[in-house]
Design an enzyme around this catalytic site. Structure first.
Site, PDB file in Angstrom:
ATOM      1  N   ASP A  99      13.654 -40.894  18.981  1.00 62.07           N
ATOM      2  CA  ASP A  99      12.641 -39.852  19.173  1.00 62.07           C
ATOM      3  C   ASP A  99      12.061 -39.531  17.809  1.00 62.07           C
ATOM      4  O   ASP A  99      12.802 -39.173  16.892  1.00 62.07           O
ATOM      5  CB  ASP A  99      13.311 -38.608  19.779  1.00 62.07           C
ATOM      6  CG  ASP A  99      12.403 -37.872  20.742  1.00 62.07           C
ATOM      7  OD1 ASP A  99      11.240 -37.624  20.356  1.00 62.07           O
ATOM      8  OD2 ASP A  99      12.839 -37.534  21.851  1.00 62.07           O
ATOM      9  N   ASP A 205       7.204 -37.462  19.807  1.00 61.05           N
ATOM     10  CA  ASP A 205       7.169 -36.085  20.290  1.00 61.05           C
ATOM     11  C   ASP A 205       5.820 -35.419  19.997  1.00 61.05           C
ATOM     12  O   ASP A 205       5.322 -35.499  18.871  1.00 61.05           O
ATOM     13  CB  ASP A 205       8.286 -35.316  19.568  1.00 61.05           C
ATOM     14  CG  ASP A 205       8.519 -33.938  20.134  1.00 61.05           C
ATOM     15  OD1 ASP A 205       8.895 -33.843  21.306  1.00 61.05           O
ATOM     16  OD2 ASP A 205       8.338 -32.953  19.391  1.00 61.05           O
ATOM     17  N   GLU A 260       4.185 -38.620  23.633  1.00 62.92           N
ATOM     18  CA  GLU A 260       4.173 -37.466  24.539  1.00 62.92           C
ATOM     19  C   GLU A 260       2.823 -36.775  24.394  1.00 62.92           C
ATOM     20  O   GLU A 260       2.396 -36.468  23.288  1.00 62.92           O
ATOM     21  CB  GLU A 260       5.302 -36.501  24.180  1.00 62.92           C
ATOM     22  CG  GLU A 260       5.471 -35.427  25.238  1.00 62.92           C
ATOM     23  CD  GLU A 260       6.215 -34.195  24.740  1.00 62.92           C
ATOM     24  OE1 GLU A 260       6.684 -33.412  25.564  1.00 62.92           O
ATOM     25  OE2 GLU A 260       6.305 -34.000  23.506  1.00 62.92           O
ATOM     26  N   HIS A 333      14.202 -34.040  29.753  1.00 62.58           N
ATOM     27  CA  HIS A 333      14.923 -32.856  29.262  1.00 62.58           C
ATOM     28  C   HIS A 333      14.045 -31.610  29.219  1.00 62.58           C
ATOM     29  O   HIS A 333      14.520 -30.538  28.850  1.00 62.58           O
ATOM     30  CB  HIS A 333      15.454 -33.147  27.856  1.00 62.58           C
ATOM     31  CG  HIS A 333      14.343 -33.385  26.878  1.00 62.58           C
ATOM     32  ND1 HIS A 333      13.504 -34.486  26.953  1.00 62.58           N
ATOM     33  CD2 HIS A 333      13.882 -32.639  25.850  1.00 62.58           C
ATOM     34  CE1 HIS A 333      12.595 -34.402  26.006  1.00 62.58           C
ATOM     35  NE2 HIS A 333      12.788 -33.307  25.314  1.00 62.58           N
TER      36      HIS A 333
END
Ligand code: GLC
Ligand code: CA
Length: 560
Positions: A99, A205, A260, A333
């Site tokens: 990530d 992210d 994302e 998540h």
């Protein structure tokens, strides 16, 4: 350098390390636990693992606030055991993605600690430090009117410097100033560090937030959450930065990137992922299909609206077709458990299978989130003090401006990200087999009925269904490459679509209701000529080219 298409054929398993498996008995999931479970992960028929952040972090946002990008959090292990996991995954034919969280760091990162020492510190310009404004009466105001997504205003005052720093998320997550070329060089070093170690790519992210409009202008109209987002989501400079990362680093490796992208339409997504020279990412993580029972944020809830969900999926399928590839997911998540949302806890296995088929058979790369494959459900925590997520308190603050506290607490219980973060339910022993110590977070009490060990034994379990459908997808060109076409888009109960490729067709029929309803096959399909490849009930007769549906029924027919 030419890059192959392996990422289009793969399926990915997401691990949120803190709750996956505790290998050393301290109550916290870790990489020793992952090592023990590599065979389990491989048995799901996935081709890659994406790890939510494994790096040192004070955990203000559970790893999404990084204090060192080139190490492993001691809770999770160290670089040595990470290398073992990496080798173990590779030996089993699975890739590993990290990530990449570079919109912000932790306020405990060395760069930020330096940056707040003085205005002429070389790291000062790594972040957005700005003077406040003064009202006519001499009252100090933040530099602009932006609000944060996690905690009140987007600016935090530092008395020593007499300046504010920007944080679009929590106070402990100061935003990096990507306009500074030295910051971009740091990002490139991070990418190289992991790629050189053998990592195969990155989930990036909130990557669409990395460029802020010059001058950081005030935002109007003022929104209660994320005010200012128009000035930092999908700004043109974001493409430039990503292009630089690609040209200078990523192009030298055979690696994968998925960005994302909250608040991004398919049209805008194409500006990052469309094949061609402007492609800067392989895939995007879309959000609109996750908003069929809420408005923008999971907290603002509405009744589940199937037509809205179908429209979102289909829009991305159609608009990306022939131009770009897509990431497919229904859990991660950041969202409550899908069966508790779009399915039915009462018909857990049936609706779980239906939801799995519904998204895995679309065109794109399926992602499966830990626990999704065994049908883990929301935990619905009753008291604010029980929540761990930094968003919980903020959401209650905002919601109680409009609603009674008891209503707000009910909304939180249904919508909190903590629902997806309870320890993985491995078996029916104490703490669901997650740890021999005291678990860091509540284990859902339903672990005696819902656990992996029990489902291993049962050929009809959800777990074995996930294995079968991921295997089928991997082996079926029509499921990977086929064109997508939706039928009956206005129907409020069934989601029906077709995939077609080289003369083969798949017909996917999903009921989103417990009601018994007559289903008639779309024109051009003769169910008698098809082979039933998946179903979630035992006997599957049909009459007059249709059937009466059972709760959350799913059938997939193959025509060849
Ligand atoms: C992304 C992550 C989320 C995190 C946020 C801030 O949305 O998925 O978990 O809280 O970014 O880093
Ligand atoms: Ca541990």
């Amino acid at each position: 350098m030419a890059k192959s298409d392996w990422y289009k054929e793969m399926a990915v398993y997401q691990i949120w390390p803190r709750s996956f498996c505790d290998g050393n008995g301290d109550g916290i999931g870790d990489l020793w636990g992952v090592l023990e479970k590599l065979d389990y992960i491989k048995s799901l028929n996935v081709d890659a693992i994406w790890f939510s952040p494994l790096f040192p972090s004070p955990n203000a946002d559970y790893g999404y606030d990084i204090s060192d990008y080139m190490d492993i959090h001691p809770d999770y292990g160290n670089l040595e055991v990470f290398r073992q996991v990496l080798d173990g995954a590779h030996a089993r034919g699975m890739r590993v993605f990290m990530d990449l969280v570079v919109n912000h760091t932790s306020d405990e990162h060395r760069w930020f600690v330096e940056s707040r020492k003085s205005k002429d510190n070389p790291y000062h310009d790594y972040y957005f430090w700005r003077k406040g404004r003064l009202t006519r009466r001499g009252r100090r105001l933040p530099p602009n009117n932006w609000s944060s997504i996690f905690e009140g205003g987007a600016w935090e005052y530092d008395a020593k410097l007499d300046e504010y720093y920007l944080h679009v998320f929590a106070k402990k997550q100061p935003d990096l100033n990507m306009a500074n070329p030295r910051v971009r060089d740091e990002v490139k070093n991070i990418l190289r560090f992991w790629l050189d170690m053998g990592v195969d790519g990155f989930r990036e992210d909130v990557i669409t937030f990395i460029a802020k409009d010059e001058g950081l202008p005030n935002s109007y109209p003022v929104l209660p959450v994320a005010n200012g987002v128009n000035h930092y989501a999908n700004r043109p400079k974001a493409h430039e930065y990503l292009k630089e990362f690609k040209r200078e680093v990523l192009d030298f490796y055979d690696c994968f990137t998925v960005g994302e992208s909250p608040m991004t339409s398919p049209e805008v997504a194409l500006s990052y992922i469309a094949e061609g020279e402007n492609k800067v990412l392989d895939e995007m993580i879309a959000f609109s299909h996750m908003e069929a029972d809420c408005f923008m944020l999971d907290m603002i809830q509405l009744p589940f609206n199937l037509v809205k969900m179908k429209k979102a999926f289909s829009e991305w399928q159609y608009k990306l077709h022939g131009k770009a590839w897509n990431a497919l997911y229904i859990e991660n998540h950041d969202h409550p458990r899908i069966i508790s949302r779009y399915g039915s806890e009462e018909y857990r296995t049936e609706s779980g299978k239906m939801l799995a088929a519904m998204y895995i058979l679309q065109r794109g790369t399926p992602f499966v989130y830990q626990g999704q494959e065994i049908g883990m459900l929301n935990i619905n925590l009753p008291e604010l003090g029980m929540y761990k997520d930094v968003m919980a308190e903020n959401n209650i603050d905002i919601a109680t401006r409009f609603l009674p506290r008891s209503t707000a607490m009910k909304l939180l219980a249904r919508s909190s990200r903590d629902n997806a973060r309870t320890p993985f339910q491995w078996d029916d022993s104490r703490n669901a087999g997650f740890t021999t110590g005291t678990p860091w977070f509540f284990v859902n009490e339903n672990y005696r009925e819902i656990n992996a060990a029990q489902q291993e034994e049962d050929p009809n379990s959800l777990l074995n269904f996930y294995r079968a459908i991921l295997k089928f997808r991997k082996e079926s060109p029509v499921a990977i490459w086929g064109d997508y076409k939706e039928y009956f888009p206005k129907d409020k109960n069934f989601y029906v679509y077709e995939r077609s490729y080289e003369g083969k067709r798949l017909l996917v029929i999903c009921s989103f209701t417990r009601k018994a309803l007559r289903f008639d096959a779309p024109e051009g399909f003769d169910l008698g000529a098809g082979r039933l490849v998946f179903a979630n009930y035992e006997s599957n007769f049909f009459i007059m080219n249709g059937f009466t549906s059972r709760p959350y029924e799913m059938r997939v027919y193959l025509f060849e």
